[in-house]
Design an enzyme around this catalytic site. Structure first.
Site, mmCIF file in Angstrom:
data_model
loop_
_atom_site.group_PDB
_atom_site.id
_atom_site.type_symbol
_atom_site.label_atom_id
_atom_site.label_comp_id
_atom_site.label_asym_id
_atom_site.label_seq_id
_atom_site.Cartn_x
_atom_site.Cartn_y
_atom_site.Cartn_z
ATOM 1 N N GLU A 32 -0.164 -26.989 12.306
ATOM 2 C CA GLU A 32 -0.432 -27.879 11.172
ATOM 3 C C GLU A 32 0.238 -29.232 11.359
ATOM 4 O O GLU A 32 0.900 -29.752 10.451
ATOM 5 C CB GLU A 32 0.027 -27.213 9.861
ATOM 6 C CG GLU A 32 -0.705 -25.907 9.604
ATOM 7 C CD GLU A 32 -0.502 -25.353 8.180
ATOM 8 O OE1 GLU A 32 0.474 -25.743 7.521
ATOM 9 O OE2 GLU A 32 -1.341 -24.545 7.746
ATOM 10 N N GLU A 72 -6.585 -19.769 9.603
ATOM 11 C CA GLU A 72 -5.924 -19.167 8.438
ATOM 12 C C GLU A 72 -6.869 -19.141 7.251
ATOM 13 O O GLU A 72 -7.047 -20.151 6.578
ATOM 14 C CB GLU A 72 -4.651 -19.945 8.052
ATOM 15 C CG GLU A 72 -3.551 -19.864 9.087
ATOM 16 C CD GLU A 72 -2.226 -20.469 8.613
ATOM 17 O OE1 GLU A 72 -2.090 -20.755 7.399
ATOM 18 O OE2 GLU A 72 -1.334 -20.646 9.459
#
Ligand SMILES: *[C@@H]1O[C@H](CO)[C@@H](O)[C@H](O)[C@H]1NC(C)=O
Ligand SMILES: *[C@@H]1O[C@H](CO)[C@@H](O)[C@H](O)[C@H]1NC(C)=O
Ligand SMILES: *[C@@H]1O[C@H](CO)[C@@H](O)[C@H](O)[C@H]1NC(C)=O
Ligand SMILES: *[C@@H]1O[C@H](CO)[C@@H](O)[C@H](O)[C@H]1NC(C)=O
Length: 615
Positions: A200, A269
């Site tokens: 991320e 995710e």
């Protein structure tokens, strides 16, 4: 010298017993069926449609199970339940601070036995997605970074900084070499089909600009240079440098597009729920909505979905991040914290996976044709040259059921749902209709082999033994090095006979500014008050009257860190503890500023551990 308060601080985290409930299944896996496939040069590549494993495009269903969040005894059963739930892949982060507690001293035992975990996945016949990071976030203490890294001279985290990059490369290589030595990459006949570098990073790069971009390029090149023979991903990283695949994280990813049209559309995710923080609500995501989002991702060309988490588990010991991330990491996942299937969620997803798998050959060999079936209804049709045909009929209306006609047949679509037709005729599954199965959980007594482990965090008393005296207030983590949650800050407040310390019945007001995360204030062994911050703002201020006496008063502040933050910029600058100022107002002689006084410090480094057996 007088002795300070003796307290037993209630443990906020840790002290979680390991309950190996799942032993009830006494699972046995067939170690002979180990997919130690042929030594023929296997490989994993990708194209615009999918990952290509041994020459075949695959629609892959994956689920996150983090090895240190359960016990090795639970692993075979968790993996088997994931397989039974229709998963092809187990995804895990690699937890740097668990593996390298001090520089160059590695630990790969027990819950940190990464190789053993991966081999169990292999024996079950599943693949692995290894997210090395080594930054992982993960609601894990300090985002997975070892705390000693903060004190490496000149370090700046997650940017174009030599000391940081050197440390990151060393650890990444360590893990990759370990996997290679055990032949665990698919290119060696092992189960690892995919890796991840960084995590991320997109939002950070957006904030820090050019050095972030340079770092991201360096990280991608470094990872690819390790020659694992399997692709790397960077999640939430829109400009992931080639050949690294950028991937999506979120509740919904159907509209995600990779940054190159030759990269597959992957979802690293798919959030099955959310984590809990102390005092917070227990999050819940309805499985109908989760299944709907996954079906939409697949109908829109997605080919890899990972549930985060499939089994969340437990933040054992002092591993939770935060601050204030709870000990349970249940996540409302399809397998609950204790390893039992969350019936409705687990089973509905299993049915979804079966339906998707029936479509696999049509899905991988064609692009969708999209037909409108109404105002808010669509069909996504996959027709392969082989004749295989699969269709997804979607109703995006959140409120109304609709009857649609597709290829001359009528279909009832509930609101906010997708029906799956693996032969373009029969709707075998709808995301909003839960199957009728209901199996009751069976609990079986375990007999005498059940072992409990408990941890007892004793805080040392604030007496004068083993203290260090310093002028001024010191940053907490610099002193504790996170070997303990607790640090005492102690000083003496001397009230001379001529000093009036009680005015109109009011004692002077003590004000303590702390960077967090919680604080107990004692005066002369009496608890004067407790304050704490929160996940969003760990900082706190104590502001209250202090019951002073004439003569010497012992002020003892017990500062508590409850999980180091796991997300954000500039990890090297994050502080905890009483940084001040500390002031005392309302004395005759005016406001006293205690900030630069002599303070004594005491760390709890010895945490007693006790073990017991239950028969
Ligand atoms: C599907 O679309 C991709 C572009 O996203 C294109 O490269 C490919 O040739 C198309 N495949 C077929 C079978 O039309
Ligand atoms: C669906 O119903 C909710 C109230 O239940 C309403 O707020 C919303 O506007 C409706 N949406 C549509 C698209 O009709
Ligand atoms: C840590 O503490 C020492 C003194 O004990 C100090 O010299 C040093 O600057 C501190 N480092 C940080 C990063 O706070
Ligand atoms: C107290 O002293 C500290 C350190 O010198 C200083 O930063 C702070 O501003 C002072 N606070 C007050 C209220 O005087």
């Amino acid at each position: 010298m007088g002795s300070g308060p003796k307290v037993h601080v209630q443990t906020l985290r840790g002290a979680k017993s390991v309950m190996a409930v799942m032993l009830l299944l006494l699972l046995s896996w067939d170690s002979c069926s180990s997919s130690s496939s042929s030594s023929v040069a296997a490989s994993v590549t990708y194209d615009h449609r999918a990952l290509i494993v041994n020459g075949k495009r695959r629609i892959l269903i994956s689920g996150s199970i983090h090895y240190p969040r359960s016990t090795p005894g639970m692993w075979p059963d968790l993996i088997q339940k994931a397989k039974d739930g229709g998963l092809d892949v187990i995804q895990t982060y690699v937890f740097w601070n668990g593996h390298e507690p001090s520089p160059g001293k590695y630990y790969f035992e027990d819950r940190y036995d990464l190789v053993r975990f991966i081999k169990l996945v292999q024996q079950a016949g599943l693949y692995v997605h290894l997210r090395i990071g080594p930054y992982v976030c993960a609601e894990w203490n300090f985002g997975g970074f070892p705390v000693w890294l903060k004190f490496v001279p000149g370090i700046v985290f997650r940017t174009d900084n030599e000391p940081f990059k050197a440390a990151m490369q060393r650890f990444t290589e360590k893990i990759v070499n370990m996997m290679k030595a055990e032949n665990l990459f698919e290119s060696q006949g092992g189960p690892i089909i995919l890796s991840q570098v960084e995590n991320e990073f997109g939002p950070v790069e957006w904030e820090i600009g050019a050095p972030g971009k340079a770092y991201s390029k360096w990280a991608a090149d470094m990872a690819v240079g390790l020659g694992t023979g399997v692709p790397w991903v960077m999640c939430k990283q829109e400009d992931a440098p080639d050949p690294v695949i950028d991937t999506c994280n979120g509740y919904y990813c159907e509209n995600f597009k990779p940054n190159r049209d030759y990269k597959p559309k992957m979802w690293t995710e798919a959030w099955t729920g959310w984590y809990t923080e102390f005092g917070g609500a227990i999050p819940h995501r309805p499985v109908e909505d989760l299944a709907y989002s996954v079906a939409r991702f697949i109908q829109n060309g997605g080919s890899f979905v990972n549930y985060y988490m499939y089994h969340g588990g437990t933040n054992f010991g002092r591993t939770s991040g935060g601050p204030f991330i709870a000990t349970s990491y249940d996540y409302d996942a399809p397998i609950d914290e204790f390893g039992l299937p969350r019936e409705k969620k687990w089973r509905h997803l299993k049915d979804l996976h079966e339906a998707i798998k029936l479509c696999e050959s049509a899905l991988v060999s064609s692009n969708a044709t999209v037909l409108s079936l109404g105002n808010k209804q669509e069909a996504h049709v996959f027709t392969a040259e082989s004749g295989a045909c699969a269709a997804f009929l979607a109703n995006y209306d959140p409120n109304y059921s609709v009857k649609v006609t597709f290829r001359g047949r009528q279909y009832d679509l509930p609101p906010w749902s997708v029906s799956i037709l693996p032969d373009c005729k029969t709707a075998v599954f709808n995301t909003a209709r839960i199957g009728a199965q209901s199996s009751l959980m069976k609990m079986t007594p375990l007999g005498k082999t059940f072992s409990w482990q408990s941890y007892n965090e004793e805080t040392p008393s604030a007496d004068d033994s083993d203290t260090t005296e310093m002028e001024g207030l010191l940053e907490q983590i610099n002193i504790t090095r996170d070997a303990s949650d607790y640090l005492w800050y102690m000083t003496d407040i001397v009230i001379e006979p001529d000093e009036a310390f009680l005015k109109n019945g009011q004692y002077p007001v003590l004000t303590v500014w702390s960077a967090g995360h919680a604080l107990h204030v004692f005066i002369n062994s009496q608890l004067s008050g407790t304050v704490y911050g929160g996940l969003e703002n760990p900082k706190l201020t104590f502001n209250d009257n202090l019951k002073l006496n004439a003569g010497i008063n012992k002020l003892s502040l017990l500062s508590i860190a409850v999980g180091l933050p796991n997300v954000g910029l500039h990890f090297e600058t994050w502080n905890a503890g009483v940084l001040g100022p500390v002031t005392l107002k309302g004395l005759n002689s005016g406001t006293w500023n205690l900030t630069n006084w002599k303070w004594s410090y005491k760390v709890c480094t010895l945490c007693a551990c006790s073990f017991s057996m239950i028969t």
